[in-house]
Motif scaffolding. Structure first.
Motif, PDB file in Angstrom:
ATOM      1  N   VAL A 153      78.039  19.942  49.626  1.00 19.06           N
ATOM      2  CA  VAL A 153      78.243  19.681  51.046  1.00 19.06           C
ATOM      3  C   VAL A 153      77.413  18.472  51.449  1.00 19.06           C
ATOM      4  O   VAL A 153      76.190  18.436  51.238  1.00 19.06           O
ATOM      5  CB  VAL A 153      77.836  20.907  51.886  1.00 19.06           C
ATOM      6  N   GLY A 154      78.057  17.482  52.019  1.00 23.21           N
ATOM      7  CA  GLY A 154      77.349  16.288  52.480  1.00 23.21           C
ATOM      8  C   GLY A 154      76.669  16.539  53.811  1.00 23.21           C
ATOM      9  O   GLY A 154      77.305  16.977  54.776  1.00 23.21           O
ATOM     10  N   LEU A 155      75.354  16.259  53.853  1.00 22.27           N
ATOM     11  CA  LEU A 155      74.588  16.438  55.087  1.00 22.27           C
ATOM     12  C   LEU A 155      74.171  15.102  55.694  1.00 22.27           C
ATOM     13  O   LEU A 155      73.320  15.055  56.577  1.00 22.27           O
ATOM     14  CB  LEU A 155      73.337  17.288  54.812  1.00 22.27           C
ATOM     15  N   GLY A 156      74.761  14.024  55.214  1.00 16.69           N
ATOM     16  CA  GLY A 156      74.413  12.690  55.699  1.00 16.69           C
ATOM     17  C   GLY A 156      73.609  11.938  54.672  1.00 16.69           C
ATOM     18  O   GLY A 156      74.158  11.168  53.883  1.00 16.69           O
ATOM     19  N   LYS A 157      72.304  12.143  54.625  1.00 17.39           N
ATOM     20  CA  LYS A 157      71.437  11.432  53.694  1.00 17.39           C
ATOM     21  C   LYS A 157      71.340  12.119  52.335  1.00 17.39           C
ATOM     22  O   LYS A 157      70.836  11.533  51.387  1.00 17.39           O
ATOM     23  CB  LYS A 157      70.029  11.300  54.292  1.00 17.39           C
ATOM     24  N   VAL A 158      71.773  13.357  52.258  1.00 13.43           N
ATOM     25  CA  VAL A 158      71.622  14.112  51.015  1.00 13.43           C
ATOM     26  C   VAL A 158      72.835  15.012  50.817  1.00 13.43           C
ATOM     27  O   VAL A 158      73.522  15.369  51.779  1.00 13.43           O
ATOM     28  CB  VAL A 158      70.315  14.951  51.054  1.00 13.43           C
ATOM     29  N   GLU A 159      73.077  15.357  49.561  1.00 13.65           N
ATOM     30  CA  GLU A 159      74.172  16.247  49.214  1.00 13.65           C
ATOM     31  C   GLU A 159      73.595  17.620  48.891  1.00 13.65           C
ATOM     32  O   GLU A 159      72.774  17.758  47.980  1.00 13.65           O
ATOM     33  CB  GLU A 159      74.937  15.692  48.005  1.00 13.65           C
ATOM     34  N   ALA A 160      73.993  18.629  49.648  1.00 13.09           N
ATOM     35  CA  ALA A 160      73.463  19.980  49.467  1.00 13.09           C
ATOM     36  C   ALA A 160      74.344  20.778  48.513  1.00 13.09           C
ATOM     37  O   ALA A 160      75.545  20.530  48.396  1.00 13.09           O
ATOM     38  CB  ALA A 160      73.369  20.697  50.809  1.00 13.09           C
ATOM     39  N   VAL A 161      73.710  21.751  47.850  1.00 10.69           N
ATOM     40  CA  VAL A 161      74.413  22.606  46.893  1.00 10.69           C
ATOM     41  C   VAL A 161      74.685  23.960  47.534  1.00 10.69           C
ATOM     42  O   VAL A 161      73.755  24.625  48.025  1.00 10.69           O
ATOM     43  CB  VAL A 161      73.582  22.794  45.609  1.00 10.69           C
ATOM     44  N   LEU A 162      75.949  24.361  47.524  1.00  9.66           N
ATOM     45  CA  LEU A 162      76.347  25.690  47.990  1.00  9.66           C
ATOM     46  C   LEU A 162      76.805  26.492  46.771  1.00  9.66           C
ATOM     47  O   LEU A 162      77.948  26.376  46.336  1.00  9.66           O
ATOM     48  CB  LEU A 162      77.472  25.588  49.023  1.00  9.66           C
ATOM     49  N   PRO A 163      75.907  27.297  46.175  1.00 15.00           N
ATOM     50  CA  PRO A 163      76.270  28.047  44.964  1.00 15.00           C
ATOM     51  C   PRO A 163      77.396  29.039  45.232  1.00 15.00           C
ATOM     52  O   PRO A 163      77.612  29.467  46.382  1.00 15.00           O
ATOM     53  CB  PRO A 163      74.968  28.769  44.596  1.00 15.00           C
ATOM     54  N   MET A 164      78.098  29.420  44.180  1.00 19.20           N
ATOM     55  CA  MET A 164      79.194  30.367  44.314  1.00 19.20           C
ATOM     56  C   MET A 164      78.714  31.694  44.896  1.00 19.20           C
ATOM     57  O   MET A 164      79.415  32.338  45.680  1.00 19.20           O
ATOM     58  CB  MET A 164      79.847  30.595  42.955  1.00 19.20           C
ATOM     59  N   THR A 165      77.491  32.113  44.526  1.00 21.11           N
ATOM     60  CA  THR A 165      76.965  33.385  45.016  1.00 21.11           C
ATOM     61  C   THR A 165      76.656  33.350  46.512  1.00 21.11           C
ATOM     62  O   THR A 165      76.490  34.404  47.134  1.00 21.11           O
ATOM     63  CB  THR A 165      75.675  33.746  44.257  1.00 21.11           C
ATOM     64  N   GLU A 166      76.567  32.147  47.091  1.00 17.87           N
ATOM     65  CA  GLU A 166      76.266  32.009  48.513  1.00 17.87           C
ATOM     66  C   GLU A 166      77.514  31.664  49.326  1.00 17.87           C
ATOM     67  O   GLU A 166      77.409  31.351  50.507  1.00 17.87           O
ATOM     68  CB  GLU A 166      75.201  30.924  48.724  1.00 17.87           C
ATOM     69  N   GLN A 167      78.668  31.696  48.685  1.00 17.79           N
ATOM     70  CA  GLN A 167      79.928  31.420  49.368  1.00 17.79           C
ATOM     71  C   GLN A 167      80.586  32.725  49.807  1.00 17.79           C
ATOM     72  O   GLN A 167      80.489  33.740  49.107  1.00 17.79           O
ATOM     73  CB  GLN A 167      80.875  30.646  48.452  1.00 17.79           C
ATOM     74  N   ILE A 168      81.257  32.696  50.950  1.00 20.49           N
ATOM     75  CA  ILE A 168      81.994  33.870  51.416  1.00 20.49           C
ATOM     76  C   ILE A 168      83.272  33.993  50.599  1.00 20.49           C
ATOM     77  O   ILE A 168      84.074  33.052  50.523  1.00 20.49           O
ATOM     78  CB  ILE A 168      82.312  33.745  52.920  1.00 20.49           C
TER      79      ILE A 168
END
Length: 399
Positions: A153-168
């Motif tokens: 997930v792009g947050l602007g200055k950095v790309e964040a990681v959304l692991p599968m275990t944290e996805q709905i």
């Protein structure tokens, strides 16, 4: 130093938000590296970068020792040091300029590479400091790409990681789609800051309520606890010390608008809002909403409760696959054992304990019984009078 380099420093300071002092330190470190590499020198040196006059000078640094010198690149005898300056003593450091004639030309490329690296590190440091302060907060992002395990997930200055275990599990994420995520952790790595986010964390639900309900944001209503099974159902307990404010109604909103907005953001996840109470009897009963509760027995020692519900609401109290009872237990922090009214009567725990119930019946005196019978009789006579009056009125109208 050329004016172009000075202009570049000024531009980097404005565009990247990096102080000039940081950039000067990076350039000086780069020039030391370039000097040692290109001139095959191992002595201890210092580079002086004078922004005022635009000069670069290299100084060798040698320790003043007694008579014996182990390494003439790093040490100098006191006798030789006194020839340079009579004030030197053993333990002092002697500096002498050793700037090569073509130092600027040879070192330029190396210095540029090191400066670029230091600037990148400084940028990463600024990003890390920005997002480390936003841990446990909610941010807006754009779905950028996927791999076998993670969503990015792009947050602007950095790309964040959304692991599968944290996805709905019930959600489908599409590229360039905007989503709200909860920052769970920020780490400093060799490749820069790494931000981890979640869509299932209870903190996401808490932040959404703070954004949607002004009473929570202002501290009038307090969220006491949250139990969540992401994408399906959640329970949240709220409390207020302001007698003029309805904590549950504030969170629900007019015609359910506030809670519905949050549910829509979470892909239709249902949210039960209950009122918190210090009394576990009341709190557990509220937590089992929407089921009706007849009685709650509390065992303080093992923090367990036995809840009695009407026979026809037993399945509602337990919930699909035990979900309602499971969420209520997580919300309250109490173990919950649900009994139907029939089973509770057979076990002698409803109404209350059988001995207590019989004792209560024995305490009822004749006067109370008489009073009840008299009241019932009066009620019957009043009913007959009303019926008689109605018949007389009907006859009068038709005469």
């Amino acid at each position: 130093m050329s004016s172009d380099l000075l202009d570049a420093l000024t531009a980097l300071e404005k565009q990247k938000g990096i102080s000039r002092e940081v950039l000067v330190d990076a350039i000086e470190a780069a020039l030391v590296t370039a000097y040692k590499r290109n001139f095959n020198q191992a002595q201890n040196v210092r580079v002086d970068l004078n922004l005022g006059v635009g000069t670069i000078k290299v100084f060798s640094r040698k320790d003043v020792v007694g008579e014996e010198v182990e390494d003439d690149r790093l040490q100098i005898t006191l006798e030789d040091a006194l020839l340079i300056n009579p004030a030197y003593e053993v333990g002092d450091i002697v500096e002498q300029e050793v700037t090569p004639r073509d130092f600027g030309r040879i070192a330029a490329q190396t210095a540029k590479q090191v400066v670029t690296q230091r600037v990148r590190e400084a940028e990463r440091g600024l990003i890390y400091e920005e997002y480390i302060d936003r841990e446990d907060d909610i941010v807006n992002g754009i779905v950028e790409r996927f791999d076998a395990r993670n969503l990015y997930v792009g947050l602007g200055k950095v790309e964040a990681v959304l692991p599968m275990t944290e996805q709905i599990a019930s959600e489908t994420y599409n590229p360039h789609e905007r989503i709200k995520v909860y920052i769970t952790k920020v780490e400093r790595t060799s490749r820069g800051p790494q931000v981890f986010v979640s869509r299932t964390h209870p903190g996401l639900l808490r932040r959404l309520f703070e954004m949607e309900v002004p009473e929570i944001f202002e501290g009038i209503v307090e969220i006491k606890s949250i139990a969540r099974e992401a994408g399906d159902r959640s329970k949240i307990s709220v409390f207020t010390t302001n007698e003029e404010v309805d904590p549950v109604g504030s969170c629900v909103g007019a015609r359910g608008a506030r809670v519905q907005s949050i549910s829509n953001e979470l892909n239709g996840e249902k949210v039960d809002i209950v009122e918190w109470s210090e009394d576990p009897v009341i709190f557990v009963a509220n937590a089992l909403s929407p089921s009706k509760v007849l009685d709650v027995h509390v065992e303080e020692e093992d923090r367990s409760t036995t809840v009695v519900v009407p026979d026809y609401q037993l399945s509602l109290a337990i919930g699909k696959r035990g979900q309602n009872a499971r969420l209520a237990a997580k919300l309250t922090g109490w173990k919950i054992d649900i009994k139907s009214e029939t089973d509770a009567r057979e076990l002698g725990i409803y109404p209350r304990f059988e001995e207590e119930f019989q004792a209560d019946e024995a305490d009822v005196d004749e006067a109370d019984v008489y009073s009840d019978e008299e009241t019932a009789l009066d009620s019957t006579e009043e009913t007959e009078e009303v019926e008689t009056d109605s018949i007389d009125l009907y006859q009068d109208e038709h005469q």
